[in-house]
Design a protein around this motif. Structure first.
Motif, PDB file in Angstrom:
ATOM      1  N   SER A  48     -33.779  97.949 106.882  1.00 16.51           N
ATOM      2  CA  SER A  48     -33.844  96.662 106.184  1.00 16.51           C
ATOM      3  C   SER A  48     -33.034  95.592 106.907  1.00 16.51           C
ATOM      4  N   LEU A  49     -31.805  95.927 107.285  1.00 20.26           N
ATOM      5  CA  LEU A  49     -30.963  94.935 107.964  1.00 20.26           C
ATOM      6  C   LEU A  49     -31.496  94.587 109.347  1.00 20.26           C
ATOM      7  N   SER A  50     -31.924  95.594 110.095  1.00 14.23           N
ATOM      8  CA  SER A  50     -32.423  95.333 111.450  1.00 14.23           C
ATOM      9  C   SER A  50     -33.697  94.504 111.422  1.00 14.23           C
ATOM     10  N   SER A  51     -34.624  94.849 110.540  1.00 13.37           N
ATOM     11  CA  SER A  51     -35.871  94.084 110.464  1.00 13.37           C
ATOM     12  C   SER A  51     -35.632  92.665 109.963  1.00 13.37           C
ATOM     13  N   THR A  52     -34.708  92.491 109.019  1.00 12.45           N
ATOM     14  CA  THR A  52     -34.408  91.145 108.528  1.00 12.45           C
ATOM     15  C   THR A  52     -33.798  90.281 109.626  1.00 12.45           C
ATOM     16  N   LEU A  53     -32.907  90.859 110.427  1.00 15.51           N
ATOM     17  CA  LEU A  53     -32.319  90.111 111.530  1.00 15.51           C
ATOM     18  C   LEU A  53     -33.371  89.730 112.565  1.00 15.51           C
ATOM     19  N   LEU A  54     -34.266  90.653 112.901  1.00 18.66           N
ATOM     20  CA  LEU A  54     -35.338  90.342 113.848  1.00 18.66           C
ATOM     21  C   LEU A  54     -36.281  89.285 113.300  1.00 18.66           C
ATOM     22  N   VAL A  55     -36.569  89.353 112.009  1.00 17.81           N
ATOM     23  CA  VAL A  55     -37.453  88.361 111.397  1.00 17.81           C
ATOM     24  C   VAL A  55     -36.852  86.967 111.504  1.00 17.81           C
ATOM     25  N   LEU A  56     -35.559  86.848 111.246  1.00 15.64           N
ATOM     26  CA  LEU A  56     -34.918  85.536 111.336  1.00 15.64           C
ATOM     27  C   LEU A  56     -34.894  85.020 112.770  1.00 15.64           C
ATOM     28  N   LEU A  57     -34.627  85.892 113.734  1.00 14.94           N
ATOM     29  CA  LEU A  57     -34.593  85.465 115.127  1.00 14.94           C
ATOM     30  C   LEU A  57     -35.959  85.005 115.619  1.00 14.94           C
TER      31      LEU A  57
END
Length: 303
Positions: free
Chosen positions: A106-115
């Motif tokens: 969840s955290l990794s995908s959310t960070l990638l989505v924002l970037l």
């Protein structure tokens, strides 16, 4: 012979009586208050209806298994922490690896989505490219395909590439699933940024990364927080792909909940305790960012 004239006193004009007041027409004050209270009552009623299953889950998690399975339900049964002890004990399967996997995905995908979504939304709002509306509808069209329709190709791809039971495959899938939603949300937020703010930063010599993350980012911080929280919740609650594409090593928390459904039956108290424990990270994130979430979801709603 002189004549004496007697002065005459002018009589004042008769006062006209004030016009009679017409009886007030319209809805009386009390019915108006009743009518204005109806939307609030309906909102509270809808909130209670949606909250009742959660309250029932919390109450059932503190009951013994025999009391939870009784029919009719025993509302006044004694409370106990046995279900939570069994959930966090080391006798059965430990819940910590699935929780860590869900948190990582969840955290990794959310960070990638924002970037990825922030530059895309910048290009589609502040510096719109040619045919940006077509690009926005293309992003939205990717959410119209049912998730089950792409399950078989994704399974064959993961099998042939050796990515089955790999948490990083879920990270890529969750990123691609949440990216269209993030682009749409951030585009509406970035459209509210004054162009003069960006022009002033460009005059000072700021480059694009500085403009995105140090000039535009703080301005649309509520929108970024709302987008991050929604993407995190969607990734945390996803179960279909995690159930099919993972096994033991990359098992997530929603998949771990299905282990309580056995051939012996459904253990309601244990399932309720596990569901509440697994929901706590999402509830804590939503409670901590509730002000940013409300600001972000209402950003641009009132001109």
């Amino acid at each position: 012979m002189s004549t004496t004239t007697t002065p005459t006193t002018a009589t004042p004009p008769a006062k006209t009586p004030p016009p009679a007041r017409k009886p007030a027409t319209g809805t009386p004050r009390r019915p108006r208050r009743v009518l204005s209270a109806i939307p609030a009552f309906l909102a509270w009623f809808a909130g209670l209806v949606f909250f009742l299953p959660v309250a029932w889950m919390v109450l059932t998690s503190f009951h013994a298994e025999s009391d939870a399975a009784s029919n009719p339900p025993a509302l006044t049964a004694p409370l106990t922490l046995d279900s939570y002890r069994e959930f966090f004990s080391s006798d059965g399967a430990s819940p910590w690896p699935p929780l860590i996997n869900s948190l990582t995905a969840s955290l990794s995908s959310t960070l990638l989505v924002l970037l990825l979504a922030l530059p895309a939304a910048y290009a589609l709002s502040i510096r719109p490219v040619k045919g940006w509306r077509d690009a926005m509808f293309f992003f939205l069209s990717t959410k119209m395909l049912p998730a089950i329709a792409g399950l078989l190709p994704l399974y064959l791809f993961a099998k042939n590439t050796g990515l089955l039971d790999n948490i990083w495959l879920l990270v890529l899938l969750y990123t691609s699933m949440n990216l269209p939603i993030a682009v749409w949300m951030l585009q509406s937020f970035l459209a509210e940024v004054p162009p003069s703010l960006i022009e002033a930063a460009q005059i000072d010599g700021a480059k694009l990364p500085v403009i995105l993350f140090r000039v535009v980012g703080p301005v649309v911080a509520p929108g970024i927080a709302a987008t991050s929280l929604i993407c995190f919740i969607f990734s945390w609650n996803e179960m279909l792909f995690a159930k099919v594409l993972t096994g033991v090593m990359a098992e997530t928390a929603p998949v771990f909940l299905t282990s309580f459904i056995t051939s012996q039956g459904l253990f309601l108290a244990q399932v309720s305790a596990a569901s509440l424990a697994i929901s706590l990270p999402v509830l804590a994130a939503g409670f901590a960012a509730q002000d940013k979430l409300v600001q972000g979801l209402s950003l641009g709603a009132v001109k």
